[in-house]
Write a protein that holds these residues in place. Structure first.
Motif, short mmCIF file in Angstrom:
data_model
loop_
_atom_site.label_atom_id
_atom_site.label_comp_id
_atom_site.label_asym_id
_atom_site.label_seq_id
_atom_site.Cartn_x
_atom_site.Cartn_y
_atom_site.Cartn_z
N LEU A 100 0.87 -1.38 0.01
CA LEU A 100 -0.06 0.12 0.02
C LEU A 100 0.83 1.31 -0.17
CD1 LEU A 100 -2.77 1.22 0.13
CD2 LEU A 100 -2.60 0.95 2.64
N GLU A 101 1.91 1.32 0.62
CA GLU A 101 2.71 2.43 0.87
C GLU A 101 3.44 2.77 -0.45
OE1 GLU A 101 2.49 4.59 3.15
OE2 GLU A 101 1.29 3.42 4.24
N ASN A 102 4.25 1.78 -0.82
CA ASN A 102 5.06 1.95 -2.25
C ASN A 102 4.42 1.62 -3.46
OD1 ASN A 102 7.17 2.48 -0.23
ND2 ASN A 102 7.64 0.46 0.03
N ASP A 103 3.46 0.85 -3.47
CA ASP A 103 2.77 0.67 -4.70
C ASP A 103 1.24 0.41 -4.57
OD1 ASP A 103 2.29 -0.57 -7.28
OD2 ASP A 103 3.13 -2.56 -6.89
N PRO A 104 0.66 1.62 -4.64
CA PRO A 104 -0.91 1.54 -4.79
C PRO A 104 -1.51 0.91 -5.62
CG PRO A 104 0.01 3.77 -4.32
CD PRO A 104 1.29 2.93 -4.63
N ALA A 105 -1.03 0.72 -6.72
CA ALA A 105 -1.60 0.21 -7.86
C ALA A 105 -1.49 -1.19 -7.76
CB ALA A 105 -0.93 0.41 -9.36
N GLY A 106 -0.69 -1.83 -7.29
CA GLY A 106 -0.35 -3.21 -7.29
C GLY A 106 -1.33 -3.60 -5.96
N ALA A 107 -1.36 -2.97 -5.01
CA ALA A 107 -2.09 -3.07 -3.73
C ALA A 107 -3.63 -3.05 -4.06
CB ALA A 107 -2.15 -1.97 -2.59
N ARG A 108 -3.90 -2.23 -5.10
CA ARG A 108 -5.26 -2.09 -5.58
C ARG A 108 -5.87 -3.39 -6.23
NH1 ARG A 108 -5.34 1.42 -10.32
NH2 ARG A 108 -4.32 -0.65 -11.12
N ASP A 109 -5.00 -3.79 -6.85
CA ASP A 109 -5.09 -5.12 -7.86
C ASP A 109 -5.31 -6.01 -6.79
OD1 ASP A 109 -5.17 -3.60 -10.12
OD2 ASP A 109 -2.99 -4.10 -10.47
N ASP A 110 -4.50 -6.43 -5.99
CA ASP A 110 -4.36 -7.54 -5.04
C ASP A 110 -5.66 -7.64 -4.27
OD1 ASP A 110 -2.35 -8.71 -6.07
OD2 ASP A 110 -0.99 -7.72 -4.55
N ALA A 111 -6.06 -6.31 -3.62
CA ALA A 111 -7.19 -5.99 -2.73
C ALA A 111 -8.58 -6.54 -3.55
CB ALA A 111 -7.02 -5.00 -2.04
N THR A 112 -8.51 -5.87 -4.94
CA THR A 112 -9.65 -6.00 -5.55
C THR A 112 -9.83 -7.53 -6.06
OG1 THR A 112 -9.60 -3.94 -6.42
CG2 THR A 112 -10.87 -5.37 -7.65
N HIS A 113 -8.89 -8.25 -6.12
CA HIS A 113 -9.13 -9.76 -6.34
C HIS A 113 -9.53 -10.33 -5.07
CE1 HIS A 113 -7.04 -13.48 -8.19
NE2 HIS A 113 -8.23 -13.73 -8.29
N ALA A 114 -8.95 -10.00 -4.18
CA ALA A 114 -9.30 -10.63 -3.07
C ALA A 114 -10.80 -10.46 -2.77
CB ALA A 114 -8.36 -10.33 -1.75
N LEU A 115 -11.29 -9.05 -2.97
CA LEU A 115 -12.55 -8.93 -2.60
C LEU A 115 -13.73 -9.69 -3.46
CD1 LEU A 115 -14.12 -6.98 -0.75
CD2 LEU A 115 -14.39 -5.47 -2.57
N LYS A 116 -13.17 -10.02 -4.84
CA LYS A 116 -14.02 -10.95 -5.62
C LYS A 116 -14.12 -12.42 -5.07
CE LYS A 116 -13.10 -8.21 -9.64
NZ LYS A 116 -12.45 -8.29 -11.16
N LEU A 117 -12.83 -12.86 -4.36
CA LEU A 117 -12.78 -14.16 -3.97
C LEU A 117 -13.50 -14.37 -2.56
CD1 LEU A 117 -9.10 -15.02 -4.48
CD2 LEU A 117 -11.12 -16.04 -5.79
N SER A 162 -9.96 -6.38 2.90
CA SER A 162 -9.78 -6.29 1.49
C SER A 162 -10.54 -5.18 1.03
CB SER A 162 -9.98 -7.38 0.87
OG SER A 162 -11.42 -7.80 0.97
N ALA A 163 -11.52 -4.90 1.21
CA ALA A 163 -12.38 -3.74 0.80
C ALA A 163 -11.77 -2.37 1.45
CB ALA A 163 -13.74 -3.71 1.08
N ILE A 164 -11.37 -2.42 2.62
CA ILE A 164 -10.40 -1.20 3.28
C ILE A 164 -9.19 -0.86 2.48
CG2 ILE A 164 -9.58 -0.33 5.36
CD1 ILE A 164 -11.71 -1.78 6.84
N ILE A 165 -8.43 -1.92 2.31
CA ILE A 165 -7.23 -1.55 1.66
C ILE A 165 -7.41 -1.26 0.10
CG2 ILE A 165 -5.20 -2.75 0.65
CD1 ILE A 165 -5.15 -2.35 3.83
N ALA A 166 -8.27 -1.65 -0.53
CA ALA A 166 -8.73 -1.30 -2.04
C ALA A 166 -9.05 -0.09 -1.92
CB ALA A 166 -9.54 -2.41 -2.67
N ALA A 167 -9.75 0.45 -1.11
CA ALA A 167 -10.47 1.55 -1.03
C ALA A 167 -9.18 2.76 -0.71
CB ALA A 167 -11.60 2.06 0.00
N LYS A 168 -8.43 2.38 0.19
CA LYS A 168 -7.16 3.15 0.54
C LYS A 168 -6.46 3.37 -0.69
CE LYS A 168 -7.15 2.57 5.55
NZ LYS A 168 -6.36 1.83 6.63
N ALA A 169 -6.27 2.32 -1.35
CA ALA A 169 -5.31 2.51 -2.81
C ALA A 169 -5.95 3.32 -3.42
CB ALA A 169 -4.88 1.00 -3.32
#
Length: 530
Positions: free
Chosen positions: A241-258, A265-272
């Protein structure tokens, strides 16, 4: 059954053949060395078949006589092997029952009847007998010998892993589990242990690859595999989340789908997404998660996600979430906190009291204490709400194996188990609430609320969030002995004058402060705390 059917078909074929020949009579002539031999066709066919049967019987007799030595040898060898397997079975049962003497005896008998290189279970029986007898060095030697045989490598690694766990050698246990998982990822114990070890080390990529191998080998259920993958992706997104917001967004969004019910996961995706200035998409994710299950972390992220908002803007956003889930405790508390930040004390008090009516718990009364201090500054009323908070049931928190955390973690810090944290009331708080056996009523608390008093400007503002100190003060006040009633017929002298009003939370402080050296010495007094 197949042989019986074949035999029946053969008999039917012979019968049909003879009946066919009987319906078509004829003679057969044979001239051999000047002699003429004549016979009927049916007789010649019968003689031919009898000759073939005689040859087959003769061949069987000769073969049986020729192979009789080997047959006798195989018979005695099979009998010896059966006795060995019987002893091995008895020994394994004895080892499972904890009978070390019988297990050791049967292991020796099995080794004498069966060759150890032909039956690896003999080594297992000896290792189990050594473990029961407490000879762990011998057991470890047996397990190490098993690892050299491809047939028993997994069994030996599991034995060494359990021994390392027993001794507390976590590094050795990790190595044994990884060796087993590399060669056989379908083993549940090896894959689970390796997954936890790699997660503890933060090796999320390796953990995800191992999980995929385990899922491909059908060693884990698809639903459970998707849940664990969502946990690992959320953990990796937290690190990114701190260094790679785009990667954090993709991982958190994928986790939210699973796992749509995974709030972190929703909180991390929103923060990114907030870091990428994609406010509308982030708000949409949080609103969807809030509709599914209101969570205080989701509400705080939604209200404070957009930088530069005023307190009034945050209050509007909180009221929007309340509109999605009305009459919900988390919605009411969120609006009350936002109203307090916006200095709208009337709305904050009304929402906090409504939340306390639905579910009287610690957060509602602490919020009322904050409102009281910010609006009136009356420490008596503040202490009144703090006393209610001490008696009220505690707020839910992230709990795993008895460990309470203020934030979600992917694995338990106690056991290292993945997906161990659950949002619920801690165990000790549940037990304390059950011991108290009381349900706090906001209506009764409002009835006993003291009137607003004039607050002196020099009175210091106490930190009312020190719950343990307030709890001790409440216990001391409850344990203070009540005054004795006056004797009948006698009127105490104090009733002539009206007594000085006492605060509801106790009498004068136990500490009299700094003594005045000029004042006259008073009589000695004894302070009773309990």
């Amino acid at each position: 059954m197949v042989r019986l059917v074949i035999f029946a078909l053969l008999i039917l074929a012979l019968g049909y053949g003879f009946s066919w020949l009987a319906d078509r009579p004829g003679d057969l002539s044979l001239t051999w060395e000047g002699q003429l031999y004549e016979t009927r066709l049916i007789v010649a066919a019968s003689a031919l078949i009898a000759l073939i049967a005689a040859v087959m019987v003769l061949w069987w007799l000769l073969r049986t006589l020729w192979m009789s030595p080997n047959s006798v040898t195989r018979y005695f060898r099979a009998r010896k092997r059966d006795r060995g397997y019987q002893a091995l079975s008895t020994g394994l049962i004895a080892a499972g029952a904890g009978n070390a003497l019988m297990a050791r005896k049967m292991a020796a008998r099995s080794r004498g009847l069966i060759r150890a290189n032909q039956e690896p279970l003999i080594a297992l029986l000896e290792a189990q007998a050594a473990l029961i007898e407490g000879r762990h060095e011998e057991a470890r030697a047996k397990f190490e010998a098993m690892t050299n045989d491809p047939e028993t490598r997994e069994l030996g690694l599991r034995g060494l892993y359990l021994e390392a766990k027993r001794l507390g050698a976590n590094e050795a246990a990790r190595q044994f589990a990884e060796r087993a998982a590399d060669s056989a990822p379908y083993l549940p114990w090896a894959a689970q242990a390796t997954l936890e070890y790699r997660s503890q080390a933060g090796q999320w990529d390796d953990a995800l690859r191992l999980l995929e191998l385990q899922k491909a080998g059908r060693a884990i259920d698809k639903t459970e595999a998707d849940r664990l993958r969502a946990i690992l992706l959320t953990a990796r997104a937290t690190d990114k989340l701190e260094n790679d917001p785009a990667g954090a967004r993709d991982d958190a969004t994928h986790a939210l789908k699973l796992a749509p019910d995974l709030e972190p996961s929703a909180i991390i995706a929103a923060k990114a997404l907030f870091r990428e200035d994609k406010l509308r998409k982030a708000a949409s994710i949080l609103e969807q998660a809030w509709k599914s299950a209101p969570h205080p972390d989701i509400g705080r992220t939604y209200v404070r996600g957009r930088g530069g908002d005023t307190a009034a803007d945050r209050l509007k956003r909180a009221e929007r979430l309340e509109g999605m889930r009305p009459n919900n405790v988390e919605s009411l508390l969120l609006v009350a906190q936002a109203a307090l930040d916006a200095q709208d004390f009337a709305k904050a008090r009304a929402k906090a009291e409504a939340a306390a009516r639905i579910q009287p718990r610690e957060a509602a009364f602490l919020l009322l204490a904050d409102i009281e201090e910010a609006e009136t500054g009356d420490q008596g009323r503040v202490r009144h709400w703090l006393a209610q908070a001490l008696r009220a049931p505690r707020d839910p928190a992230w709990v795993a194996d008895g460990f309470v955390s203020d934030k979600w973690l992917p694995l338990s810090p106690v056991t290292g188990r993945l997906d161990a944290f659950v949002w619920k009331v801690p165990f000790d708080h549940v037990e304390n609430a059950g011991d108290q056996g009381m349900a706090i009523s906001i209506d009764s608390a409002l009835k006993t609320l003291p009137p607003v008093r004039e607050v002196r400007s020099e009175s210091p503002v106490s930190d009312h969030r020190i719950i343990e100190l307030e709890r001790a003060a409440t216990i001391a006040e409850a344990a203070r002995p009540s005054p004795k009633p006056p004797a009948p017929g006698k009127q105490p002298a104090e009733t002539a004058t009206s007594p000085e009003p006492r605060p509801f939370f106790g009498g004068l402080p136990d500490d009299p402060g700094v003594r005045n050296p000029v004042a006259k010495p008073e009589s000695k007094t004894r302070l009773r705390l309990f």
